[in-house]
Design a protein around this motif. Structure first.
Motif, PDB file in Angstrom:
ATOM      1  N   ASP A 154     -15.021 155.643  27.680  1.00  9.63           N
ATOM      2  CA  ASP A 154     -15.444 155.782  29.079  1.00  9.63           C
ATOM      3  C   ASP A 154     -15.743 154.422  29.691  1.00  9.63           C
ATOM      4  OD1 ASP A 154     -18.123 155.409  27.946  1.00  9.63           O
ATOM      5  OD2 ASP A 154     -18.848 156.208  29.851  1.00  9.63           O
ATOM      6  N   ALA A 155     -16.332 153.505  28.919  1.00 10.75           N
ATOM      7  CA  ALA A 155     -16.613 152.171  29.434  1.00 10.75           C
ATOM      8  C   ALA A 155     -15.334 151.373  29.653  1.00 10.75           C
ATOM      9  CB  ALA A 155     -17.539 151.421  28.468  1.00 10.75           C
ATOM     10  N   ALA A 156     -14.348 151.568  28.768  1.00  4.69           N
ATOM     11  CA  ALA A 156     -13.068 150.880  28.934  1.00  4.69           C
ATOM     12  C   ALA A 156     -12.339 151.370  30.181  1.00  4.69           C
ATOM     13  CB  ALA A 156     -12.203 151.080  27.695  1.00  4.69           C
ATOM     14  N   VAL A 157     -12.495 152.670  30.497  1.00  2.00           N
ATOM     15  CA  VAL A 157     -11.907 153.208  31.728  1.00  2.00           C
ATOM     16  C   VAL A 157     -12.566 152.570  32.945  1.00  2.00           C
ATOM     17  CG1 VAL A 157     -11.704 155.289  33.142  1.00  2.00           C
ATOM     18  CG2 VAL A 157     -11.172 155.372  30.695  1.00  2.00           C
ATOM     19  N   ILE A 158     -13.878 152.436  32.911  1.00  2.00           N
ATOM     20  CA  ILE A 158     -14.581 151.781  34.020  1.00  2.00           C
ATOM     21  C   ILE A 158     -14.107 150.343  34.184  1.00  2.00           C
ATOM     22  CG2 ILE A 158     -16.850 150.884  34.702  1.00  2.00           C
ATOM     23  CD1 ILE A 158     -18.011 153.517  33.590  1.00  2.00           C
ATOM     24  N   GLN A 163     -11.116 146.466  37.467  1.00  2.00           N
ATOM     25  CA  GLN A 163     -10.008 145.527  37.607  1.00  2.00           C
ATOM     26  C   GLN A 163      -9.055 145.949  38.722  1.00  2.00           C
ATOM     27  OE1 GLN A 163      -8.522 145.668  33.591  1.00  2.00           O
ATOM     28  NE2 GLN A 163      -9.881 144.035  32.856  1.00  2.00           N
ATOM     29  N   ALA A 164      -8.802 147.259  38.827  1.00  2.00           N
ATOM     30  CA  ALA A 164      -7.925 147.755  39.895  1.00  2.00           C
ATOM     31  C   ALA A 164      -8.557 147.538  41.265  1.00  2.00           C
ATOM     32  CB  ALA A 164      -7.629 149.238  39.670  1.00  2.00           C
ATOM     33  N   LEU A 175      -7.504 157.438  40.840  1.00  2.00           N
ATOM     34  CA  LEU A 175      -7.522 156.149  40.153  1.00  2.00           C
ATOM     35  C   LEU A 175      -8.207 156.274  38.798  1.00  2.00           C
ATOM     36  CD1 LEU A 175      -7.102 153.086  40.007  1.00  2.00           C
ATOM     37  CD2 LEU A 175      -9.237 152.815  41.300  1.00  2.00           C
ATOM     38  N   TYR A 176      -9.301 157.026  38.736  1.00  2.00           N
ATOM     39  CA  TYR A 176      -9.989 157.227  37.465  1.00  2.00           C
ATOM     40  C   TYR A 176      -9.103 157.985  36.478  1.00  2.00           C
ATOM     41  CZ  TYR A 176     -14.591 155.385  38.648  1.00  2.00           C
ATOM     42  OH  TYR A 176     -15.636 154.552  38.959  1.00  2.00           O
ATOM     43  N   MET A 177      -8.395 159.000  36.953  1.00  2.00           N
ATOM     44  CA  MET A 177      -7.545 159.775  36.051  1.00  2.00           C
ATOM     45  C   MET A 177      -6.412 158.923  35.495  1.00  2.00           C
ATOM     46  SD  MET A 177      -7.090 162.487  34.417  1.00  2.00           S
ATOM     47  CE  MET A 177      -8.368 163.475  35.222  1.00  2.00           C
ATOM     48  N   PHE A 290     -18.636 148.439  27.069  1.00  2.00           N
ATOM     49  CA  PHE A 290     -20.016 148.895  27.264  1.00  2.00           C
ATOM     50  C   PHE A 290     -20.282 149.009  28.754  1.00  2.00           C
ATOM     51  CE2 PHE A 290     -24.587 147.318  27.555  1.00  2.00           C
ATOM     52  CZ  PHE A 290     -25.154 148.538  27.245  1.00  2.00           C
ATOM     53  N   GLN A 291     -20.874 150.144  29.175  1.00  2.00           N
ATOM     54  CA  GLN A 291     -21.200 150.333  30.587  1.00  2.00           C
ATOM     55  C   GLN A 291     -22.587 150.926  30.743  1.00  2.00           C
ATOM     56  OE1 GLN A 291     -21.660 153.259  32.516  1.00  2.00           O
ATOM     57  NE2 GLN A 291     -21.088 154.867  31.044  1.00  2.00           N
ATOM     58  N   LEU A 292     -23.226 150.581  31.861  1.00  2.00           N
ATOM     59  CA  LEU A 292     -24.479 151.204  32.267  1.00  2.00           C
ATOM     60  C   LEU A 292     -24.370 151.617  33.727  1.00  2.00           C
ATOM     61  CD1 LEU A 292     -27.308 148.921  30.766  1.00  2.00           C
ATOM     62  CD2 LEU A 292     -26.400 151.069  29.847  1.00  2.00           C
TER      63      LEU A 292
END
Length: 316
Positions: A154-158, A163-164, A175-177, A290-292
């Motif tokens: 999920d963090a790598a998707v963010i 970047q997009a 875009l998320y999908m 890693f995301q917060l």
């Protein structure tokens, strides 16, 4: 009552005119100071300085990233508001959130209207009536989060989405999908899950490919629809976890479908769900995204998570 309004001028759903309307509305209720963020992390400095100067309320206009920064500023300030001991919620300024981002998960989880105009009205009523809610926060090492944290997919998707957006793309569910599909098939090693979740007094959960932490429900939104793998997660309890083991195509697609069509009920051999945790540690054999609160923060190999009860007063 003294208040600081922290404005992210890049907030996606507001304009200069709407910000002026908000300022005039708040000035009718409080002694207001307005500051604009100039860089990443600036809201943290502004909120911490406000707390140290004895401000009563910090109001944010922006998305979840602005809220997260302001919360970390408040939580890193000494308790100067009342001189009382005890939970930080009673020693620090209250927080009020005017939704101005593209998703606004935190504000919506509090029950605030997504529209900033209606959200402002709720906040004004709360300020005038002295109404607030005390909530718990999560902490990842030395940084706080309000609604979610994650390691792995999920963090790598963010990261991909951010970047997009830097390339001029608009943040949309589509875009998320596309980012999920691209990251899943080209950006991760699915056959060798690198993470382990360790809890005091419990056997470790090994072989995890992604770990999602919730401090409240829902986890996020897909447009107007909540996505809620742990519907019992609450600001009033500890942290909830959804983790997936080997990210095989069929099993992962099944879990995504369960989230999409049967929100709150992901299950299967690949799914690990844990509820109301006071603390735990995630350790990875190689660096993981890693995301917060929906902001990508680089890569980590070890993060200690703690639930922080009665951390913050929120006007809502």
């Amino acid at each position: 009552m003294r208040a600081l309004l922290v404005v992210n001028p890049r907030a996606t759903t507001t304009t200069e005119r709407s910000r002026d309307v908000l300022v005039r509305a708040l000035e009718s209720a409080v002694d207001l100071t307005v500051r604009y963020t100039e860089r990443r992390g600036h809201a943290t400095t502004l909120a911490r300085d406000a707390a140290e100067s004895g401000i009563d309320v910090v109001v944010t206009l922006g998305g979840d990233g602005t809220v997260n920064e302001a919360v970390n500023g408040l939580m890193s300030a000494p308790g100067t508001l009342t001189g009382l001991t005890g939970p930080s919620a009673y020693r620090l300024p209250a927080l009020a959130v005017v939704p101005g981002g593209s998703t606004n998960v935190f504000a919506r989880a509090l029950g605030l209207p997504e529209n900033w105009v209606y959200g402002t009205s709720v906040i004004l009523d709360g300020l005038r009536d002295g109404r607030h809610r005390v909530i718990g926060l999560g902490r990842a090492d030395d940084r706080y989060f309000t609604f979610t944290a994650g390691l792995g997919l999920d963090a790598a998707v963010i990261r991909r989405v951010e970047q997009a957006r830097l390339r001029g793309r608009t943040s949309t569910p589509g875009l998320y999908m596309r980012s999920i599909v691209g990251q899943f098939f080209t950006g991760i090693e699915r056959s060798d899950p690198p993470m382990t979740l360790e809890r005091p007094g419990e056997p470790p959960q090994t072989g995890l490919g992604t770990v999602i932490i919730q401090n409240t429900a829902p986890w996020t939104y897909a447009g107007d629809r909540p996505v809620d793998p742990n519907p019992d997660a609450s600001f009033d309890l500890g942290l909830d976890v959804l983790a997936l083991r080997k990210l095989k195509v069929y099993a992962t697609a099944k879990t995504v479908t369960q989230l999409a069509w049967r929100s709150g009920d992901p299950h299967g051999k690949q799914v690990v769900r844990l509820h109301d945790l006071a603390e735990f540690t995630v350790i990875a054999s190689r660096p993981q995204a890693f995301q917060l609160d929906g902001d990508y923060l680089g890569e980590r190999q070890k993060v200690h998570f703690v639930s922080v009860p009665s951390a913050l007063r929120v006007i809502c």
